[in-house]
Design an enzyme around this catalytic site. Structure first.
Site, PDB file in Angstrom:
ATOM      1  N   HIS A 476       0.787  -1.232   0.000  1.00 23.23           N
ATOM      2  CA  HIS A 476       0.000   0.000   0.000  1.00 23.23           C
ATOM      3  C   HIS A 476       0.822   1.288   0.000  1.00 23.23           C
ATOM      4  CE1 HIS A 476      -3.431   2.469   0.252  1.00 23.23           C
ATOM      5  NE2 HIS A 476      -4.188   1.726   1.018  1.00 23.23           N
ATOM      6  N   THR A 605      -4.710  10.713  -0.741  1.00 25.17           N
ATOM      7  CA  THR A 605      -6.089  10.535  -0.288  1.00 25.17           C
ATOM      8  C   THR A 605      -6.445  11.542   0.800  1.00 25.17           C
ATOM      9  OG1 THR A 605      -5.449   8.928   1.423  1.00 25.17           O
ATOM     10  CG2 THR A 605      -6.050   8.058  -0.753  1.00 25.17           C
TER      11      THR A 605
END
Length: 783
Positions: A476, A605
């Protein structure tokens, strides 16, 4: 293998007559072709640097400017207002040019400077235009004149076909919100989750923070925003991902699934051949910058660029373990993949003499690995468990036992590979008499496998199962799910529709039978390392066994019916999740929905806090059985609130990344903030994410509705919470991935999945009372 060919390219022996030199012309030819490919790539990179370096202009526009200036000079007019003459006066005398030559050279220099100035001006204008985000807040069908003019200007300045990274220097920097706005939005988000006394306490802490420490921290953060490309991303990568010492398996890595109904071939080696080929074709597009940076077609007619920085580390990248913090290591190129099968590791070269092997040749090589009867060496079979356990022990073992000799060479092969491939000996997918249970098992297999048959440190680990099903596991820290989803959409579509298979399920293409076999990696694993492997495996196995996964396709309706109600599909699903959670737990919770900030340079994000005052009011009214029309009004209001929160997050006015960075600054300054400490420790008991479908043009769901992807999912964020991922596929289906932990007696993924389905049905019935009757009349839709 390249090294083998290079090693035998030159052979010689010393004889009484002198040196007898032997040349392997085949090996020399392969070295030549491989070097030729390398130089072509270098030239291509230089060409791309020039093209994107002058964007939004073009290299040919330089010639236009030169010709225009020369033409005006020929007509006895000086557009430079004397600058060309001054340049001519300061030319070095050593050039010994004629008067005409000096004039031409001066024009060339002036034209080049003018051209560069125009490029900078155009880029500055484009950056200003891309900093305008009010278009996102305008109502559909009611676009203001200002926004129409803005859209026209953006189109004009970006009319040329851009390369993948063309917009990078024109994207605006992420703005730092004001302390006051962030604290107001934060207090508004927690108000429905706290009692009166708790909310008053948080209000007091926030006020104290704003008056005292907050403004001081804000100044440092604004200073960083002026200096850094993005004031969030580097700290987010380091402190949220790389500094975490817990296992990245389940806790961080996420997965992507194959088609739901279709498996293009049941031959494992063939599926691996096409999948590997498709991934390398995508890597070629990334290297050549052929991907469109305007990849999100849902964003205002599809001409707003998104940051592509995350694509740079997609391939040839590994997360290196460290004792305190990990490091992302990226290599420029790699011509091989690392393959795991039944406890053995192999290096598979996919390039030969500068060309990518055909899918049929890769299938042939994969079959060689599958047919290899050799057993794993002592300690080799479960070696991958080191990447699944805690990070510090893995860093220590790596430093002590894998920094030299045969272990280092083999580990380098894995870490420098383009990506990792597991040839799994299990069969997975929606199959058998109980397809629902098998989908759950499929999800767990991709999320953690056997805890030792994946290399969780690799940016991408592709899994190909015995029955031809495939999937991937992604690390990730280097990128977020939309980047990997874009890659996986291309891979599935290319595999099924472009590469294809023969009638007997094999890959297409010819085979060069002289291909050297895949190289078996060698290891020397002492007992001490095997002990560490067992300890890491125990930690990982306990974590994997605790994960409760449930994957289910919701077929009753999709975005088509939701849009007919003039609703945002994402807002509809988020409100359904709020209703489902309230019914499941009898309360509301802090809810995390991931939103991207790639409208800004190096954006990643932001959090959308989906549990709002409006959503809670709607859920309470619906559950209390209040008037239907009143509930509809509350529903519409909650939906509009959610959309506004999403827009704020996308345009740099979110809450959580700002507070996170303020907390990091406080740690650097060595000061404590009770407010920030409490905010950053609040658990996200409902963590949600939509997997966006970005390339629907690759799939013909009208003529081939069976080619529907299942999307992907992730593990639970909180020990007593749920992780929910969903993908809106086509017009009539939404696939859900739910995860939680068995160790929590209050959570159950299957029960929560049922609550989600029921909540979706109830919301649609609320908006459209005729839907319930239509569903009864067509019960087959639910099967």
């Amino acid at each position: 293998m390249a090294e083998a060919h290079q090693a035998v390219a030159f052979q010689f022996t010393i004889t009484p007559e002198g040196i007898d030199l032997h040349l392997s012309y085949q090996a020399l030819n392969q070295i030549y072709l491989s070097g030729l490919r390398s130089w072509k790539k270098r030239i291509s990179r230089i060409k791309n640097r020039i093209i994107k370096g002058v964007y939004p202009a073009s290299p040919s526009s330089w010639l236009f400017v030169v010709i225009a200036i020369l033409a005006t000079m020929y007509m006895q007019s000086d557009p430079s207002m004397g600058l060309i003459t001054k340049i001519r006066e300061h030319l070095p005398l050593s050039l010994s040019l004629s008067a005409q030559g000096q004039t031409v050279l001066s024009v060339l220099l002036f034209s080049t400077l003018l051209w560069l100035s125009l490029i900078l001006a155009l880029r500055f204008c484009l950056k200003l235009l891309l900093s305008y985000h009010r278009w996102m807040f305008e109502l559909h069908g009611r676009i203001s004149t200002k926004t129409k003019v803005w859209a026209t200007l953006v189109r004009l300045l970006s009319s040329r076909k851009p390369l993948l990274y063309s917009y990078q220097t024109s994207l605006p920097h992420l703005p730092v919100p004001s302390i006051k706005d962030t604290l107001e939005r934060y207090l508004e988000s927690v108000k429905p989750l706290l009692d009166v006394a708790g909310f008053q306490r948080m209000t007091r802490l926030a006020a104290e923070f704003e008056k005292s420490l907050g403004n001081r921290l804000q100044k440092y953060l604004k200073l960083k925003a002026l200096w850094a490309t993005n004031y969030v991303s580097d700290w987010w990568e380091e402190y949220v991902y790389l500094r975490s010492r817990s296992p990245i398996m389940v806790n961080s890595n996420y997965y992507g699934m194959d088609f739901l109904y279709v498996t293009p071939t049941a031959t494992q080696a063939a599926r691996a051949g096409n999948t590997i080929t498709a991934l390398f074709l995508y890597r070629r597009k990334v290297n050549r910058e052929e991907l469109n940076p305007v990849c999100d077609k849902t964003l205002f007619l599809g001409f707003i660029p998104l940051c592509a920085a995350q694509c740079e580390r997609m391939f040839n990248t590994t997360r290196m373990p460290g004792e305190e913090t990990d490091v992302l290591q990226h290599w420029q190129d790699s011509e091989f993949v690392a393959v795991y099968h039944r406890g053995r590791y192999f290096r598979l070269w996919v390039y030969r003499a500068g060309r990518l092997l055909s899918p049929r040749e890769i299938q042939y090589q994969i079959q060689r690995i599958l047919d290899d009867p050799s057993p794993p060496s002592p300690g080799e079979d479960k070696l991958g468990a080191l990447t699944a356990g805690n990070r510090t022990p893995w860093a220590q073992v790596r430093k002590q036992f894998f920094s030299s000799g045969v272990n280092k060479r083999s580990l380098d092969c894995i870490e420098k590979a383009a990506f990792f491939v597991t040839l799994d000996d299990q069969e997975e997918g929606m199959m058998g008499e109980n397809p629902s249970v098998n989908l759950d098992r499929y999800a767990k297999s991709l999320l953690h496998g056997k805890c030792y048959d994946r290399w969780f440190d690799k940016s991408l680990s592709v899994v190909v199962y015995k029955n031809g099903k495939n999937g991937l596991n992604a690390e990730h820290s280097w990128a977020d799910a939309p980047i990997v989803a874009h890659l996986w959409e291309f891979t599935l579509a290319t595999d099924a529709f472009h590469l294809g298979y023969t009638a007997d399920g094999n890959c297409r293409g010819e085979i060069e039978h002289s291909l050297p076999p895949p190289q078996r990696l060698s290891w020397d694993i002492p007992l001490q390392v095997q002990t560490h492997v067992s300890e890491s495996l125990a930690v990982a196995q306990a974590l994997a066994d605790d994960v409760d996964c449930h994957v289910f396709p919701f077929r009753e309706f999709g975005k088509g019916r939701i849009k007919k109600m003039k609703m945002s599909p994402d807002s509809f699903v988020q409100l359904a999740l709020q209703l489902a959670y309230y019914r499941d737990r009898g309360t509301f919770c802090l809810t995390y929905e991931a939103s991207m900030t790639r409208l800004f340079r190096e954006g990643r994000t932001e959090t959308v806090r989906s549990s709002s005052n409006e959503s809670c009011a709607f859920v309470l009214a619906l559950e209390a059985g209040e008037d239907r029309e009143h509930c509809r009004k509350l529903f519409r209001k909650a939906s509009e609130k959610h959309q506004n929160l999403y827009r704020l997050a996308m345009t740099g006015s979110g809450i959580d990344r700002h507070l996170f960075c303020l907390y990091v600054v406080s740690k650097y300054l060595g000061v404590e903030s009770p407010f920030l400490k409490e905010v950053l420790s609040e658990p996200w008991r409902l963590s949600t994410s939509q997997t966006p479908v970005q390339q629907m043009e690759l799939f013909d769901l009208v003529n081939h509705p069976e080619f529907i992807s299942l999307g992907g999912g992730f593990g639970p964020v909180a020990d007593d919470g749920y992780g929910v991922s969903y993908i809106i596929m086509g017009e009539e289906m939404i696939n859900f991935h739910v995860s939680c932990k068995h160790s929590c007696t209050e959570t159950d993924s299957h029960k929560f999945g049922s609550q989600i389905s029921q909540a979706m049905m109830d919301l649609m019935t609320l908006l459209n009372p005729d839907f319930k009757e239509a569903t009864k009349a067509n019960p087959d839709k639910r099967s």
